[in-house]
Design an enzyme around this catalytic site. Structure first.
Site, short mmCIF file in Angstrom:
data_model
loop_
_atom_site.label_atom_id
_atom_site.label_comp_id
_atom_site.label_asym_id
_atom_site.label_seq_id
_atom_site.Cartn_x
_atom_site.Cartn_y
_atom_site.Cartn_z
N THR A 93 0.86 -1.19 0.00
CA THR A 93 0.00 0.00 0.00
C THR A 93 0.89 1.24 0.00
O THR A 93 2.03 1.18 0.47
CB THR A 93 -0.96 -0.02 1.20
OG1 THR A 93 -0.20 -0.12 2.40
CG2 THR A 93 -1.93 -1.19 1.11
N THR A 146 1.34 4.42 1.49
CA THR A 146 2.03 5.00 2.65
C THR A 146 2.96 3.98 3.30
O THR A 146 4.08 4.32 3.69
CB THR A 146 1.00 5.54 3.68
OG1 THR A 146 0.19 6.52 3.02
CG2 THR A 146 1.69 6.17 4.87
N CYS A 147 2.51 2.75 3.40
CA CYS A 147 3.33 1.70 4.01
C CYS A 147 4.61 1.49 3.21
O CYS A 147 5.71 1.40 3.77
CB CYS A 147 2.55 0.39 4.08
SG CYS A 147 0.95 0.52 4.91
N SER A 148 4.47 1.40 1.90
CA SER A 148 5.60 1.08 1.03
C SER A 148 6.55 2.24 0.79
O SER A 148 7.75 2.03 0.61
CB SER A 148 5.08 0.59 -0.33
OG SER A 148 4.42 -0.64 -0.18
N VAL A 191 7.77 1.79 6.00
CA VAL A 191 8.84 0.79 5.95
C VAL A 191 10.19 1.43 5.60
O VAL A 191 11.19 1.18 6.29
CB VAL A 191 8.50 -0.37 5.00
CG1 VAL A 191 9.70 -1.25 4.76
CG2 VAL A 191 7.34 -1.19 5.58
#
Length: 162
Positions: free
Chosen positions: A48, A50-52, A56
């Site tokens: 996703t 924001t996560c990627s 992270v």
């Protein structure tokens, strides 16, 4: 169930990941955290935006600084299966410090009290975005987002807690 908070003992549970030999492993959270200082951070979903692109990468970039402050392990957990987490981890070829683990059925996310209902978006039950600083199973910092935000759970936020 109330979300996990500062002072709480991290609940035990089983998570899955692929090791360096490409073997599927199951690990207990207590075995990862007992007697050590760890960061357990959770994201709504692998791959996703924001996560990627933010969450992270921040932990990968700050890993050495976090480890210099006594952090033994940095663990990323998501409500995805271990095959997805393995594929996602491979998109960060310079990563040597963040372990990607799967909570495929959201069982551990539920134990933390951090479920996020994203059924309206077709994603089902996911995890709220969070970052926990844990020292010998005891939560020292609990940076938990309200929903899909990214305002308090970054690597920089955890660095402030160290």
């Amino acid at each position: 169930m109330a979300p996990i908070a500062v002072g709480d003992v991290l609940p035990d549970g089983k998570l899955a990941y692929f090791d360096e030999q490409d073997q599927l492993q199951e690990v207990s959270v207590h075995s990862l955290a007992a007697g050590k200082k760890i960061i357990l951070f959770g994201v709504p979903g692998a791959f996703t935006p924001t996560c990627s692109l933010k969450h992270v990468p921040g932990f990968i970039e700050k890993a050495e600084e976090l480890k210099s402050k006594g952090v033994a392990e940095i663990v990323c957990v998501s409500v995805n299966d271990p095959f997805v987490m393995k594929a996602w981890a491979k998109t960060y070829p310079d990563n040597k410090n963040v372990k990607f683990v799967a909570d495929g059925s959201a069982t551990y996310t539920h134990a933390l009290g951090l479920e996020l209902d994203l059924q309206e978006k077709g994603l089902g039950t996911r995890s709220r975005r969070f970052a926990l600083l844990v020292d010998d199973l005891k939560v020292k910092a609990a940076n938990i987002e309200g929903g899909g935000e990214f305002t308090v759970s970054s690597a920089d936020d955890i660095l402030k807690d160290l």
